[in-house]
Write an enzyme that holds these catalytic residues in place. Structure first.
Site, mmCIF file in Angstrom:
data_model
loop_
_atom_site.group_PDB
_atom_site.id
_atom_site.type_symbol
_atom_site.label_atom_id
_atom_site.label_comp_id
_atom_site.label_asym_id
_atom_site.label_seq_id
_atom_site.Cartn_x
_atom_site.Cartn_y
_atom_site.Cartn_z
ATOM 1 N N ASN A 191 7.012 -7.238 -1.498
ATOM 2 C CA ASN A 191 8.443 -7.458 -1.675
ATOM 3 C C ASN A 191 8.885 -6.936 -3.027
ATOM 4 O O ASN A 191 8.097 -6.888 -3.989
ATOM 5 C CB ASN A 191 8.834 -8.935 -1.492
ATOM 6 C CG ASN A 191 8.496 -9.780 -2.697
ATOM 7 O OD1 ASN A 191 9.242 -9.834 -3.668
ATOM 8 N ND2 ASN A 191 7.343 -10.439 -2.654
ATOM 9 N N GLY B 34 19.663 -21.866 2.010
ATOM 10 C CA GLY B 34 20.378 -21.755 3.270
ATOM 11 C C GLY B 34 20.261 -20.440 3.988
ATOM 12 O O GLY B 34 21.056 -20.157 4.890
ATOM 13 N N ARG C 285 12.731 -7.147 -5.426
ATOM 14 C CA ARG C 285 14.017 -7.828 -5.399
ATOM 15 C C ARG C 285 14.695 -7.753 -6.773
ATOM 16 O O ARG C 285 14.038 -7.561 -7.801
ATOM 17 C CB ARG C 285 13.848 -9.297 -5.004
ATOM 18 C CG ARG C 285 12.971 -10.070 -5.966
ATOM 19 C CD ARG C 285 12.605 -11.451 -5.465
ATOM 20 N NE ARG C 285 11.702 -12.127 -6.373
ATOM 21 C CZ ARG C 285 10.386 -11.992 -6.365
ATOM 22 N NH1 ARG C 285 9.808 -11.197 -5.488
ATOM 23 N NH2 ARG C 285 9.639 -12.655 -7.237
ATOM 24 N N HIS D 18 1.184 -7.902 2.310
ATOM 25 C CA HIS D 18 2.503 -8.423 1.927
ATOM 26 C C HIS D 18 3.079 -7.528 0.837
ATOM 27 O O HIS D 18 2.346 -7.009 -0.015
ATOM 28 C CB HIS D 18 2.366 -9.853 1.398
ATOM 29 C CG HIS D 18 3.430 -10.230 0.399
ATOM 30 N ND1 HIS D 18 3.232 -10.132 -0.963
ATOM 31 C CD2 HIS D 18 4.696 -10.671 0.553
ATOM 32 C CE1 HIS D 18 4.325 -10.522 -1.599
ATOM 33 N NE2 HIS D 18 5.228 -10.851 -0.711
ATOM 34 N N HIS E 81 -5.837 -0.901 -4.978
ATOM 35 C CA HIS E 81 -5.619 -1.158 -6.400
ATOM 36 C C HIS E 81 -5.436 0.127 -7.191
ATOM 37 O O HIS E 81 -4.616 0.178 -8.120
ATOM 38 C CB HIS E 81 -6.760 -1.994 -6.959
ATOM 39 C CG HIS E 81 -6.638 -3.456 -6.673
ATOM 40 N ND1 HIS E 81 -5.918 -4.309 -7.478
ATOM 41 C CD2 HIS E 81 -7.118 -4.207 -5.656
ATOM 42 C CE1 HIS E 81 -5.968 -5.535 -6.969
ATOM 43 N NE2 HIS E 81 -6.691 -5.502 -5.870
#
Length: 286
Positions: free
Chosen positions: A124, A269, A126, A122, A156
């Protein structure tokens, strides 16, 4: 504090990173084992509810290397719902009770592999803006069902080297945060072998914090691709596949119950298919 230029710069970089990762994963598919057609991403635009913005949802299913992988980019804006506004007020976001506008952009990636010896992963990064504040967040963590110490060490070590030029404490601090964040309380165990995680990063120097966030994104392919290349053709059996599916069950539990990004995306939403892209294609529970 509208930060139009900075917001545009961040959104453009997240989109460019998305494009590079998609291209790298399709190149890996071309080199994958077997005679089946190499996987390709199915790309569609997403839209966010009644407010504004959207993004690109890119998902590949049933490839040579990836059983399911999603690489999503978004840039959204609007007005926070009362529950989200209250949660941010509790986190100390200034002025959110007076002006609930927000803007957010980022890239989100989850890969579930065909070969049980190849780790799921994973990532991400932002940026989030409100009229009273801005911050960066993100990270990456490795989720093998069959752990190899050398793979964990490489992942790592790559992250440690990426963090070092920005702050000598970042790796240790954000590794500890990942160990805490990616823990499944009701199972009493971590969902994987960790990585780094950070949120609410605002040192007061936007350029420095953006540079660090870019470094995290840039480190992802060097941290992960060598592991996928090393394991994608390794022989495996039914026992390994069973371990993989059970481990995916843990991953699904975490993302549905605890993950902050999943909760925020559904509460504000955004396209539910894009938000739930992280779920594995198949899983099982003992």
């Amino acid at each position: 504090m509208e930060m139009q230029a900075e917001r545009g710069q961040a959104a453009a970089w997240f989109r460019e990173l998305r494009d590079r990762i998609v291209a790298a994963f399709e190149t890996l598919e071309d080199a994958g084992p077997g005679d089946a057609p190499a996987g390709r991403f199915d790309v569609r635009e997403t839209r966010r509810g009644e407010d504004g913005g959207g993004g690109l949802m890119s998902v590949m299913r049933g490839g040579r290397v990836f059983e399911k992988v999603g690489v999503n980019w978004s840039a959204v804006h609007g007005t926070l719902a009362p529950a989200a506004r209250a949660a941010m007020a509790d986190r100390g976001v200034p002025g959110i009770d007076r002006d609930p506008r927000f803007w957010a952009s980022g890239i989100s990636l989850v890969a579930h592999m065909q070969n049980p010896h190849a780790p799921a992963v994973h990532m991400n990064t932002r940026m989030f803006w409100t009229p009273g504040a801005w911050w960066f967040g993100g990270g990456t963590d490795l989720n093998p069902c069959l752990e190899y110490a050398e793979d964990t060490a490489h992942f790592h070590d790559t992250l440690r080297l990426a963090c070092a030029p920005h702050d000598c404490d970042y790796y240790a601090r954000f590794k500890a945060w990942a160990d805490e964040y990616f823990f499944i309380p009701h199972r009493g165990r971590a969902r994987g072998v960790g990585g780094i995680f950070y949120d609410d990063l605002n040192s007061g120097d936007w350029a420095a914090d953006f540079a660090f966030t870019r470094a995290v994104g840039e480190a992802f392919l060097p941290a992960f691709l060598p592991l996928a290349e090393r394991r994608m053709a390794q022989p495996w059996d039914a026992k390994a596949r069973d371990a993989q599916l059970i481990h995916r069950g843990l991953y699904a539990e975490y993302n549905l119950v605890y993950d902050r990004g999943t909760k925020f995306g559904l509460a504000t939403g955004h396209d539910p298919e894009a938000v739930l892209m992280s779920l594995p294609p198949l899983a099982k529970w003992p």
